[in-house]
Design an enzyme around this catalytic site. Structure first.
Site, PDB file in Angstrom:
ATOM      1  N   HIS A 314      -1.048   1.311   6.029  1.00 25.91           N
ATOM      2  CA  HIS A 314      -0.568   2.092   7.244  1.00 25.91           C
ATOM      3  C   HIS A 314      -1.870   2.994   8.181  1.00 25.91           C
ATOM      4  CE1 HIS A 314       1.902   5.406   9.121  1.00 25.91           C
ATOM      5  NE2 HIS A 314       2.473   4.724   8.874  1.00 25.91           N
ATOM      6  N   ASP A 371       8.645   0.442   4.308  1.00 28.16           N
ATOM      7  CA  ASP A 371       9.294  -1.325   5.075  1.00 28.16           C
ATOM      8  C   ASP A 371       9.397  -1.513   3.479  1.00 28.16           C
ATOM      9  OD1 ASP A 371       9.646  -0.914   7.338  1.00 28.16           O
ATOM     10  OD2 ASP A 371       7.414  -1.551   8.428  1.00 28.16           O
TER      11      ASP A 371
HETATM   12  N1  ACO Z   1      -3.010  -6.609   3.559  1.00 28.79           N
HETATM   13  C1  ACO Z   1      -3.944  -6.842   3.009  1.00 28.79           C
HETATM   14  N2  ACO Z   1      -5.119  -6.838   4.345  1.00 28.79           N
HETATM   15  C2  ACO Z   1      -4.714  -5.244   4.786  1.00 28.79           C
HETATM   16  C3  ACO Z   1      -3.235  -5.231   4.925  1.00 28.79           C
HETATM   17  C4  ACO Z   1      -2.879  -5.693   3.800  1.00 28.79           C
HETATM   18  N3  ACO Z   1      -1.296  -5.448   4.349  1.00 28.79           N
HETATM   19  N4  ACO Z   1      -3.629  -3.817   5.761  1.00 28.79           N
HETATM   20  C5  ACO Z   1      -4.996  -3.618   5.906  1.00 28.79           C
HETATM   21  N5  ACO Z   1      -5.328  -4.135   5.853  1.00 28.79           N
HETATM   22  C6  ACO Z   1      -7.229  -4.404   5.537  1.00 28.79           C
HETATM   23  C7  ACO Z   1      -7.377  -4.637   6.875  1.00 28.79           C
HETATM   24  O1  ACO Z   1      -7.804  -6.295   6.540  1.00 28.79           O
HETATM   25  C8  ACO Z   1      -8.733  -4.051   7.104  1.00 28.79           C
HETATM   26  O2  ACO Z   1      -9.903  -4.641   6.425  1.00 28.79           O
HETATM   27  P1  ACO Z   1     -11.368  -4.956   6.437  1.00 28.79           P
HETATM   28  O3  ACO Z   1     -11.282  -2.896   6.373  1.00 28.79           O
HETATM   29  O4  ACO Z   1     -12.224  -5.145   5.527  1.00 28.79           O
HETATM   30  O5  ACO Z   1     -11.015  -5.472   7.818  1.00 28.79           O
HETATM   31  C9  ACO Z   1      -7.838  -2.347   6.273  1.00 28.79           C
HETATM   32  O6  ACO Z   1      -7.300  -3.224   5.542  1.00 28.79           O
HETATM   33  C10 ACO Z   1      -7.591  -1.643   7.374  1.00 28.79           C
HETATM   34  O7  ACO Z   1      -7.069  -2.373   7.814  1.00 28.79           O
HETATM   35  P2  ACO Z   1      -6.405  -2.081   9.678  1.00 28.79           P
HETATM   36  O8  ACO Z   1      -5.875  -3.239   9.840  1.00 28.79           O
HETATM   37  O9  ACO Z   1      -7.750  -1.889  10.808  1.00 28.79           O
HETATM   38  O10 ACO Z   1      -5.969  -0.898   9.413  1.00 28.79           O
HETATM   39  P3  ACO Z   1      -4.611  -0.935  10.885  1.00 28.79           P
HETATM   40  O11 ACO Z   1      -4.266   0.713  10.869  1.00 28.79           O
HETATM   41  O12 ACO Z   1      -5.338  -0.493  12.179  1.00 28.79           O
HETATM   42  O13 ACO Z   1      -3.770  -1.133  10.820  1.00 28.79           O
HETATM   43  C11 ACO Z   1      -0.686  -2.090   9.507  1.00 28.79           C
HETATM   44  C12 ACO Z   1      -2.360  -0.761  10.697  1.00 28.79           C
HETATM   45  C13 ACO Z   1      -1.386  -2.367  11.380  1.00 28.79           C
HETATM   46  C14 ACO Z   1       0.104  -1.201   9.159  1.00 28.79           C
HETATM   47  C15 ACO Z   1      -2.021  -3.037   8.759  1.00 28.79           C
HETATM   48  O14 ACO Z   1      -2.255  -2.051   7.558  1.00 28.79           O
HETATM   49  C16 ACO Z   1      -1.042  -3.891   8.038  1.00 28.79           C
HETATM   50  O15 ACO Z   1      -0.741  -5.081   8.930  1.00 28.79           O
HETATM   51  N6  ACO Z   1       0.099  -3.256   6.876  1.00 28.79           N
HETATM   52  C17 ACO Z   1       1.226  -5.098   7.138  1.00 28.79           C
HETATM   53  C18 ACO Z   1       2.634  -4.133   8.412  1.00 28.79           C
HETATM   54  C19 ACO Z   1       3.307  -3.348   7.325  1.00 28.79           C
HETATM   55  O16 ACO Z   1       3.797  -3.309   6.318  1.00 28.79           O
HETATM   56  N7  ACO Z   1       3.061  -2.727   9.124  1.00 28.79           N
HETATM   57  C20 ACO Z   1       4.609  -1.950   8.345  1.00 28.79           C
HETATM   58  C21 ACO Z   1       3.428  -0.763   9.088  1.00 28.79           C
HETATM   59  S1  ACO Z   1       5.159   1.248   8.831  1.00 28.79           S
HETATM   60  C22 ACO Z   1       5.582   1.458  10.041  1.00 28.79           C
HETATM   61  O17 ACO Z   1       4.915   0.763  11.163  1.00 28.79           O
HETATM   62  C23 ACO Z   1       6.962   1.015   9.908  1.00 28.79           C
END
Ligand code: ACO
Length: 436
Positions: A314, A371
């Site tokens: 998140h 979710d």
């Molecule tokens: N699985 C694996 N790795 C992940 C995940 C995941 N679900 N989420 C984040 N990471 C990793 C990224 O690869 C990144 O790694 P790095 O630092 O080595 O590059 C680090 O964690 C930070 O992630 P970002 O994508 O930079 O974080 P951001 O805040 O931009 O994204 C998001 C947040 C979009 C929710 C992300 O965690 C994600 O894609 N999750 C899966 C989709 C999801 O569940 N979305 C619902 C969110 S809740 C809502 O909107 C209702």
């Protein structure tokens, strides 16, 4: 550098660029969050700030929802989410978010009555459904139908007309569930079931979804309770992607229906509300694969795999999402009630355990989000996977409305218009076709 208090008691921060120093105002929130107000920065210094994806930018002040992602705190109008989840109803929470306080008996009665009165769709709107293929995604239908409401209620186009605002709000909140239920009925080829005034908000929705004219349908009060819980947990989450979209569109003084239709589109994406649908597909894939969750946890760690654990991570929670905690408990209760355990719930729990004991997820503070477990409950209630994000949208509607209203009532609101740093070619000149 710490804040500086000026002689008239204002908080300031000092900004130094090269050999010049400027004082910039510091804004402090209710919970002592400090923000540097850079609104006049360019005028004073010639600099803008660059913050792609708004990682560090507060786009507004807001009195609706407080969220502390480090401590896993979520409050609507100051009230902790777990108290609301346990004691309130979705309609009461909607009132709280939109009008700013818990309603008294008369206020709640009046609001419920409005929602009851505005539940039907104009008969002409029913015909829109004929134009969609049976395979149409219900989020596409929902967004289009919500936008279409603006053509049936043109009085909503004048956003300054406060007298109409209450009815517009009630119309939207009430009709969301009718539009959603009709899109489900369309997809399975059953006749639309009209709303019934003797049913509560959630019971009415369940009746429109699952009853058929051929036989009686009794709404199960335990299911109504679970639905209330899920909708409450989704009702607001401050400046998330879809709410920011609603504010962005609304800042041009676009009407409520248009602004929320745009918010629905933003919610649809798999990185936002669309993740609940993706979680179910992922859990099913793990089940079908049969080799257990570890393989998928490992895959999610490989950046080039393009795979992420859906329902994990998140932007603001760096701790367990308090909503996910509550939903996880509710999922167990629903399974007990249904007396038919869902193997996907066990897979979800095993996946969570595998991820939370893996240094990759621990170091990045990636926890289950709202979710992760919600889809399992929706599935148990008989709601098809492609309707999950629609359920999220129904829940989020009071939050979207509250933010749109707060923005419209704020006399300092201006159109949202970020700046950019141009990185394209420098000045060039038009070259005639025969010389290219
Ligand atoms: N699985 C694996 N790795 C992940 C995940 C995941 N679900 N989420 C984040 N990471 C990793 C990224 O690869 C990144 O790694 P790095 O630092 O080595 O590059 C680090 O964690 C930070 O992630 P970002 O994508 O930079 O974080 P951001 O805040 O931009 O994204 C998001 C947040 C979009 C929710 C992300 O965690 C994600 O894609 N999750 C899966 C989709 C999801 O569940 N979305 C619902 C969110 S809740 C809502 O909107 C209702």
């Amino acid at each position: 550098m710490p804040d500086k208090v000026t002689s008239n008691g204002e908080l300031k921060a000092e900004l130094r660029i090269a050999d010049k120093t400027w004082e910039v105002p510091v804004v402090v929130g209710t919970e002592d969050e400090h923000a540097i107000d850079i609104g006049k920065l360019r005028a004073q210094t010639g600099y803008v700030t660059l913050d792609p994806a708004y990682m560090n930018t507060a786009s507004t002040k807001s009195a609706i929802t407080y969220l502390d992602g480090e401590r896993g705190i979520l409050r609507y109008r100051g009230i902790p989410i777990d108290e609301l989840a346990e004691k309130s109803t979705f309609v009461e929470v909607a009132y709280l978010l939109i009008y700013g306080h818990l309603p008294n008996k008369t206020e709640l009665g009046g609001f419920s009555e409005q929602l009851t009165r505005h539940s039907m769709l104009h008969e002409d709107m029913k015909r829109f459904y004929d134009g969609y293929p049976g395979t149409a995604h219900p989020m596409a239908i929902l967004s289009a139908m919500v936008l279409s409401l603006s053509s049936f209620y043109p009085e909503a186009l004048d956003v300054k007309n406060r007298a109409e605002q209450e009815a517009t709000i009630a119309r939207l909140l009430s009709k969301m569930r009718t539009i959603a239920a009709f899109s489900f009925k369309k997809s399975i080829g059953q006749p639309f079931v009209y709303p019934k005034n003797n049913l509560s908000y959630c019971a009415n929705f369940l009746n429109m979804m699952f009853s058929v004219p051929a036989e009686p349908y009794a709404v199960d009060e335990d299911i109504v309770k679970v639905l209330n819980l899920l909708l409450i947990l989704h009702a607001d989450h401050e400046q998330n992607c879809s709410t920011s979209t609603v504010r962005q569109v609304g800042s041009s003084q676009a009407n409520l229906f248009a602004s929320i239709s745009a918010g629905i589109c933003a919610l649809w994406g798999p990185l936002h509300g669309g993740a609940n649908e993706e979680v179910l597909s992922m859990l099913q894939a793990i089940k079908d694969d049969g080799s257990g969750p570890k393989k998928f946890v490992d895959l999610a760690k490989q950046k080039d795999s393009g795979f992420r654990l859906m329902g994990f991570g998140h932007r603001v929670y760096k701790n367990y999402d308090p909503r996910a905690k509550i939903i996880k408990v509710a999922a167990d209760k629903v399974m007990q009630k249904m007396k038919q355990p869902d193997p996907l719930l066990d897979i979800a729990k095993a996946l969570e355990e595998a991820a939370l004991s893996d240094p990759y997820f621990v170091e990045r503070k990636l926890y289950p989000n709202v979710d992760f477990y919600s889809g399992i409950i929706y599935r148990a209630l008989g709601i098809p996977t492609n309707m999950f994000t629609v359920m999220f949208a129904i829940g989020r509607t009071p939050g979207w409305i509250a933010h749109w209203k707060e923005m419209m009532e704020d006399p300092t609101t201006k159109i949202f218009r970020p700046r950019q740093i141009y990185t394209g070619p420098p000045l060039g000149h038009y070259i005639p076709m025969d010389r290219r």
